[in-house]
Design a protein around this motif. Structure first.
Motif, mmCIF file in Angstrom:
data_model
loop_
_atom_site.group_PDB
_atom_site.id
_atom_site.type_symbol
_atom_site.label_atom_id
_atom_site.label_comp_id
_atom_site.label_asym_id
_atom_site.label_seq_id
_atom_site.Cartn_x
_atom_site.Cartn_y
_atom_site.Cartn_z
ATOM 1 N N LEU A 14 -15.045 -21.070 -64.176
ATOM 2 C CA LEU A 14 -13.616 -20.854 -64.358
ATOM 3 C C LEU A 14 -12.868 -22.186 -64.352
ATOM 4 C CD1 LEU A 14 -11.272 -18.910 -64.633
ATOM 5 C CD2 LEU A 14 -11.340 -18.537 -62.160
ATOM 6 N N GLY A 15 -13.268 -23.090 -63.452
ATOM 7 C CA GLY A 15 -12.622 -24.393 -63.390
ATOM 8 C C GLY A 15 -12.787 -25.191 -64.668
ATOM 9 N N VAL A 16 -13.974 -25.125 -65.272
ATOM 10 C CA VAL A 16 -14.219 -25.845 -66.526
ATOM 11 C C VAL A 16 -13.269 -25.348 -67.610
ATOM 12 C CG1 VAL A 16 -15.878 -26.221 -68.396
ATOM 13 C CG2 VAL A 16 -16.613 -26.438 -66.013
ATOM 14 N N LEU A 17 -13.128 -24.038 -67.739
ATOM 15 C CA LEU A 17 -12.262 -23.483 -68.778
ATOM 16 C C LEU A 17 -10.804 -23.885 -68.574
ATOM 17 C CD1 LEU A 17 -14.835 -21.818 -69.435
ATOM 18 C CD2 LEU A 17 -13.314 -19.887 -69.904
ATOM 19 N N PHE A 24 -4.963 -19.701 -66.759
ATOM 20 C CA PHE A 24 -5.821 -19.073 -65.761
ATOM 21 C C PHE A 24 -6.178 -17.636 -66.119
ATOM 22 C CE2 PHE A 24 -6.582 -16.608 -61.938
ATOM 23 C CZ PHE A 24 -7.527 -17.385 -61.275
ATOM 24 N N ALA A 25 -5.187 -16.848 -66.515
ATOM 25 C CA ALA A 25 -5.437 -15.429 -66.791
ATOM 26 C C ALA A 25 -6.433 -15.258 -67.927
ATOM 27 C CB ALA A 25 -4.126 -14.718 -67.119
ATOM 28 N N ALA A 26 -6.240 -16.010 -69.022
ATOM 29 C CA ALA A 26 -7.155 -15.889 -70.158
ATOM 30 C C ALA A 26 -8.539 -16.404 -69.795
ATOM 31 C CB ALA A 26 -6.602 -16.662 -71.354
ATOM 32 N N ASP A 29 -10.388 -13.791 -67.668
ATOM 33 C CA ASP A 29 -10.866 -12.694 -68.509
ATOM 34 C C ASP A 29 -12.125 -13.105 -69.266
ATOM 35 O OD1 ASP A 29 -8.852 -10.987 -67.734
ATOM 36 O OD2 ASP A 29 -7.545 -11.451 -69.444
ATOM 37 N N ALA A 30 -12.117 -14.321 -69.793
ATOM 38 C CA ALA A 30 -13.274 -14.807 -70.557
ATOM 39 C C ALA A 30 -14.505 -14.932 -69.679
ATOM 40 C CB ALA A 30 -12.939 -16.156 -71.207
ATOM 41 N N VAL A 31 -14.316 -15.387 -68.446
ATOM 42 C CA VAL A 31 -15.448 -15.508 -67.516
ATOM 43 C C VAL A 31 -16.016 -14.132 -67.194
ATOM 44 C CG1 VAL A 31 -16.129 -16.169 -65.174
ATOM 45 C CG2 VAL A 31 -14.691 -17.702 -66.533
ATOM 46 N N GLN A 32 -15.150 -13.147 -67.000
ATOM 47 C CA GLN A 32 -15.640 -11.800 -66.721
ATOM 48 C C GLN A 32 -16.437 -11.259 -67.912
ATOM 49 O OE1 GLN A 32 -15.499 -10.055 -63.830
ATOM 50 N NE2 GLN A 32 -14.651 -11.913 -62.922
ATOM 51 N N ASP A 33 -15.973 -11.540 -69.125
ATOM 52 C CA ASP A 33 -16.727 -11.128 -70.315
ATOM 53 C C ASP A 33 -18.098 -11.795 -70.336
ATOM 54 O OD1 ASP A 33 -14.684 -9.530 -71.197
ATOM 55 O OD2 ASP A 33 -13.869 -10.996 -72.621
ATOM 56 N N LEU A 54 -23.017 -19.832 -68.940
ATOM 57 C CA LEU A 54 -21.782 -19.083 -68.730
ATOM 58 C C LEU A 54 -20.571 -19.826 -69.288
ATOM 59 C CD1 LEU A 54 -22.386 -17.745 -65.104
ATOM 60 C CD2 LEU A 54 -22.133 -16.355 -67.162
ATOM 61 N N VAL A 55 -20.555 -21.162 -69.135
ATOM 62 C CA VAL A 55 -19.451 -21.949 -69.686
ATOM 63 C C VAL A 55 -19.393 -21.783 -71.203
ATOM 64 C CG1 VAL A 55 -18.648 -24.297 -70.161
ATOM 65 C CG2 VAL A 55 -19.319 -23.655 -67.833
ATOM 66 N N THR A 56 -20.557 -21.883 -71.862
ATOM 67 C CA THR A 56 -20.600 -21.770 -73.325
ATOM 68 C C THR A 56 -20.111 -20.404 -73.791
ATOM 69 O OG1 THR A 56 -22.433 -23.335 -73.450
ATOM 70 C CG2 THR A 56 -22.117 -21.872 -75.339
ATOM 71 N N VAL A 57 -20.626 -19.347 -73.164
ATOM 72 C CA VAL A 57 -20.263 -17.996 -73.583
ATOM 73 C C VAL A 57 -18.797 -17.704 -73.259
ATOM 74 C CG1 VAL A 57 -20.720 -15.544 -73.229
ATOM 75 C CG2 VAL A 57 -22.622 -17.158 -73.407
ATOM 76 N N ALA A 58 -18.355 -18.099 -72.062
ATOM 77 C CA ALA A 58 -16.966 -17.842 -71.670
ATOM 78 C C ALA A 58 -16.001 -18.598 -72.582
ATOM 79 C CB ALA A 58 -16.746 -18.246 -70.215
ATOM 80 N N TRP A 59 -16.328 -19.845 -72.920
ATOM 81 C CA TRP A 59 -15.447 -20.614 -73.799
ATOM 82 C C TRP A 59 -15.352 -19.958 -75.178
ATOM 83 C CZ3 TRP A 59 -11.686 -23.805 -73.167
ATOM 84 C CH2 TRP A 59 -11.227 -24.597 -74.226
ATOM 85 N N ARG A 60 -16.473 -19.466 -75.670
ATOM 86 C CA ARG A 60 -16.444 -18.785 -76.965
ATOM 87 C C ARG A 60 -15.615 -17.504 -76.899
ATOM 88 N NH1 ARG A 60 -22.829 -19.807 -78.364
ATOM 89 N NH2 ARG A 60 -22.580 -21.973 -79.088
#
Length: 381
Positions: A14-17, A24-26, A29-33, A54-60
């Motif tokens: 979450l911190g990386v994103l 923060f909210a978006a 949500d991306a991390v949960q996905d 997780l960083v790669t997938v959440a960022w996408r």
């Protein structure tokens, strides 16, 4: 599938994103996905670097959402900024996330829920089940909290005392549903202690460990409460007690006393007594005096009255109790106990019954009702 590992890397992801520019909210949500995708993919194809995956997938996922509702120019800038696959940055943003999730603008319930979601990596369903509320209600609570903190700068220093209060609230919720919130609070406090060198963080961790060590002895096989004096001390977790005492001693040695260290010192004295009769009540009263000076809390003074009653006799305890407001929670229960110890069984029975009617939960109500029935069943003198 190592669920604990999965949850432990959530704050870093979450911190990386957020540092890359996601609000923060978006980002949350991306991390949960990404976590949902991990549960689906990892059992068959575990990644070499879970955090990087997780960083790669959440960022996408974040970029996908951004493409759907953001301006074209910013959308293209974010796509261009996508980093090449590789190891995740080593920056640990856990501490900032603790501060953000315990922001003063949030209510206590919202701060607790957001901390469990964003820092603890729990799902909305797990949190809702633990707090015995509908999932939709908890989702709304978390959503509002995320919107509130989305405008707060991520790197703004936070208030440690607020974070500790939130973690203590989590711990005190105990063991509802399938999720052990007390154990979860200890896990999160350990991580906070690793991220910040603060004697009160250590004090809270010690307090949690010392209280949690008595968990197995707190209830009878039928689920009824077992008071501290009647607990089987052989069932206490001596490893947790030893760790709690060690952490507390190191914190106290720094001579920066706070309320959690004082509470932990009281818990340590209870843990140190081989039997209830050997409890050092005089020292416990001294620690309650310290704690009262730090907090000026009427609840602390209520507990102090019990300790005074044990150290100096029930009449001294009743005198200390008389200085307090009778409307305090558990006032009647304390008065009942002290009157019973003083031999006034009739008054004690009435007070136990009154306390039962005011009890905050079913287990406590049943315990107090049994105490009243026990005294009422005695032959009249």
């Amino acid at each position: 599938m190592d669920e604990l590992l999965l949850r432990s890397v959530v704050p870093g992801v979450l911190g990386v994103l957020v540092r890359r520019g996601a609000d923060f909210a978006a980002a949350e949500d991306a991390v949960q996905d990404a976590l949902v995708e991990a549960v689906r993919v990892w059992p068959a194809d575990p990644p070499r670097d879970p955090k990087a995956w997780l960083v790669t997938v959440a960022w996408r996922r974040f970029l996908d959402a951004t493409r759907a509702d953001a301006a074209r120019r910013r959308r293209e800038e974010l796509v261009d900024e996508e980093p090449e696959p590789g190891p995740a940055p080593g920056t640990d943003d856990t501490l900032q996330l603790y501060f953000l999730c315990a922001h003063p603008s949030l209510t206590s319930s919202s701060a607790v829920a957001l901390t469990l979601r964003a820092v603890g990596g729990l799902t909305t369903r797990q949190i809702a089940q633990a707090y015995l509320v509908p999932e939709a209600t908890m989702a709304q609570r978390i959503s509002r909290a995320k919107r509130t903190v989305s405008t707060v700068p991520f790197d703004r220093p936070g208030d440690v005392s607020t974070v500790l209060r939130v973690l203590y609230l989590v711990f005190n919720e105990g063991y509802s549903g399938d999720l052990d919130l007390a154990a979860e609070a200890i896990r999160l406090t350990r991580r906070l202690a690793a991220a910040i060198d603060h004697p009160e963080v250590a004090g809270l961790l010690a307090l949690m460990l010392l209280h949690h060590a008595r968990r197995a002895a707190r209830t009878a096989p039928d689920g009824s409460l077992v008071p501290l004096a009647e607990q089987d001390r052989g069932r206490w977790d001596t490893v947790s007690i030893a760790e709690g005492v060690r952490i507390l001693q190191a914190a106290l040695a720094r001579d920066r006393l706070g309320e959690y260290q004082a509470q932990a010192a009281i818990a340590a004295l209870h843990a140190d007594a081989p039997t209830a009769a050997e409890t050092d009540w005089v020292q416990i009263v001294e620690w309650y005096d310290e704690l009262a000076g730090l907090t000026d809390s009427p609840v602390v003074r209520l507990n102090r009255a019990v300790a005074v009653g044990e150290a100096d006799g029930p009449r001294a305890g009743l005198a200390a109790l008389a200085e307090l407001d009778g409307a305090l929670p558990r006032y009647a229960a304390v008065a009942a106990y002290l009157h019973e110890r003083d031999g006034d069984l009739g008054t004690a029975a009435k007070l136990y019954a009154e306390a039962a009617r005011k009890a905050p939960n079913l287990a406590e109500r049943d315990h107090l009702t049994r105490q009243a029935a026990r005294l009422n069943s005695r032959p009249q003198q």
